[in-house]
Design an enzyme around this catalytic site. Structure first.
Site, short mmCIF file in Angstrom:
data_model
loop_
_atom_site.label_atom_id
_atom_site.label_comp_id
_atom_site.label_asym_id
_atom_site.label_seq_id
_atom_site.Cartn_x
_atom_site.Cartn_y
_atom_site.Cartn_z
N TYR A 135 55.29 45.51 6.49
CA TYR A 135 54.50 45.27 5.28
C TYR A 135 53.61 46.45 4.95
O TYR A 135 52.98 47.04 5.83
CB TYR A 135 53.58 44.06 5.47
CG TYR A 135 54.29 42.74 5.57
CD1 TYR A 135 54.96 42.21 4.46
CD2 TYR A 135 54.27 42.03 6.75
CE1 TYR A 135 55.59 40.98 4.56
CE2 TYR A 135 54.90 40.80 6.86
CZ TYR A 135 55.56 40.28 5.76
OH TYR A 135 56.19 39.07 5.86
N LYS A 195 35.31 29.78 33.57
CA LYS A 195 35.09 29.14 32.26
C LYS A 195 36.18 29.57 31.28
O LYS A 195 36.92 30.54 31.54
CB LYS A 195 33.72 29.53 31.73
CG LYS A 195 33.60 31.00 31.34
CD LYS A 195 32.19 31.34 30.92
CE LYS A 195 32.11 32.81 30.54
NZ LYS A 195 30.79 33.39 30.82
C1 LIG Z 1 30.62 34.29 31.94
C2 LIG Z 1 29.46 34.27 32.82
C3 LIG Z 1 29.44 35.02 34.00
C4 LIG Z 1 30.55 35.97 34.41
O1 LIG Z 1 30.38 37.20 33.75
P1 LIG Z 1 31.45 38.40 33.99
O2 LIG Z 1 30.90 39.52 33.18
O3 LIG Z 1 32.75 37.90 33.47
O4 LIG Z 1 31.48 38.67 35.44
C5 LIG Z 1 28.34 34.88 34.83
N1 LIG Z 1 27.31 34.07 34.49
C6 LIG Z 1 27.29 33.36 33.36
C7 LIG Z 1 26.13 32.49 33.06
C8 LIG Z 1 28.36 33.43 32.49
O5 LIG Z 1 28.33 32.72 31.36
#
Ligand SMILES: *Cc1c(COP(=O)(O)O)cnc(C)c1O
Length: 371
Positions: free
Chosen positions: A262, A31
């Protein structure tokens, strides 16, 4: 001016390492553009390592994956959000995570209208208090399912809140118990489906949560959820695939008492040599790294001096001989014991490795292969 380098060999190795930790099916989570690594490239790389299941962040991402892989299972972890998503997900055969009655009913309508059977993953709320059906909904869900045509229950999923916390085991087991009760209630009435609970940290530390399908994300990209904890060895062997390079634009002397950048928030305590680096918060090299971060050059750590600017940062180059305009420094990564890990950078920022990858990954990317 940052350049993101991603080593596909390391992502494949990380996937293989995770395979060795579990006998469950693996849904590779890609994702958010594969946590900033690039959706298509990361998915192709994982596919070549054997992955056939992918978790994407949106139906749109799922459609992109459908175009570039041969017959994978694609799960949209956020499910349908807009009305168009419902059409797209069944046209492109994306299995949605469904968290609400509204989604469930809308999906059923689409299925009935087109005489389709759409596979669905139901998301259960077991302790995060975020999205999902509550355990109290389970009877209602059973009733819905028993008079439902058009939708097929493919998977029951939930998500853990404390799997990456070495003091979180009790809560993991509490969520597991709630989850299993819900599964058993469904199974007792004859429903068959896969069970899925574990993210990266749970794969490494809580084997009883593996069930039928695990969902690693961050570990595929090489982050060890337990780095610098008593459980660090559980993630041993994972290797960070992303490195970020930035150009040296100038090197010059700074006299004792001279200020930098800065606000003149850094004052030289002695005569120094400094290097001006072409990266700043416009490149998602966070301003929070001002006077806190470190870069890597030829085996050494160079501290960031003063404020990080929009496109420029300054580092202490007193101890490195060969640094000159035209060289590259590593803003993230490097090699050997002094390499900068995403988790370490996140620590300087009071953030997490996920945010470091997603943010720095927005820069131009180059995929390489060393392994
Ligand atoms: C992002 C996600 C994961 C993966 O989690 P990690 O901690 O990156 O391994 C698994 N399940 C769901 C539903 C997620 O949204």
């Amino acid at each position: 001016m940052l350049r993101v380098e991603i080593d596909s060999g390391l992502i494949r190795d990380n996937y293989a390492l995770l395979c060795s930790k579990t006998t469950s099916r693996i849904m590779a989570v890609v994702k958010a553009d594969a946590y900033g690594h690039g959706l298509e490239e990361a998915a192709r790389c994982l596919y070549s390592a054997g992955a056939r299941r992918f978790g994407v962040g949106s139906v749109q991402e799922g459609a992109r994956l459908r175009d570039c892989l041969d017959q994978p299972f694609i799960y949209s972890l956020l499910g349908p959000v807009t009305p168009e998503d419902y059409q797209l997900l069944y046209q492109r055969e994306i299995i949605p995570f469904i968290h609400s009655w509204e989604q469930l009913k809308a999906l059923k309508e689409v299925a009935c209208r087109d005489s389709r059977v759409i596979p669905v993953t139901l998301k259960l709320e077991t302790g995060m208090n975020r999205l999902g059906f509550r355990p109290a909904d389970i009877l209602h869900l059973l009733e819905f399912w028993e008079q439902c045509q058009g939708l097929k229950l493919h998977m029951l999923a939930s998500h853990l809140s404390l799997a990456d916390n070495v003091r979180g085991r009790q809560e993991v087991l509490r969520q597991l118990e709630i989850y299993e009760k819900c599964c058993q209630a469904m199974q007792a009435r004859g429903h068959e489906f896969e069970r899925s609970l574990a993210n990266s940290a749970a794969i490494l530390a809580h084997p009883e949560t593996h069930l039928d399908c695990v969902r690693p994300g961050i570990s595929l990209y090489g982050d060890n959820p337990f780095e610098n904890t008593p459980w660090a060895s559980k993630g041993q062997g994972l290797a960070q695939a992303m490195q970020v390079r930035a150009p040296v634009l100038a090197v010059h002397d700074l006299k004792k008492g001279g200020g930098v950048s800065y606000g003149l928030c850094f004052t030289a305590p002695r005569d120094m040599r400094i290097a001006i680096i072409g990266c700043g918060y416009a490149d998602n090299y966070f301003r929070g790294l001002s006077n806190r971060g470190w870069m890597f050059f030829q085996g050494q750590r160079l501290p960031v001096l003063g404020r990080v600017c929009m496109q420029l940062s300054v580092v202490d180059a007193t101890r490195v001989e060969d640094i000159a305009p035209g060289c590259g420094v590593y803003a993230l990564g490097g090699y050997g014991s002094q390499a900068v890990s995403a988790r370490e950078m996140a620590g300087w920022l009071n953030s997490i490795s996920y945010e470091v990858f997603c943010s720095l990954g927005n820069n131009p990317r180059q995929w390489t292969r060393t392994g």
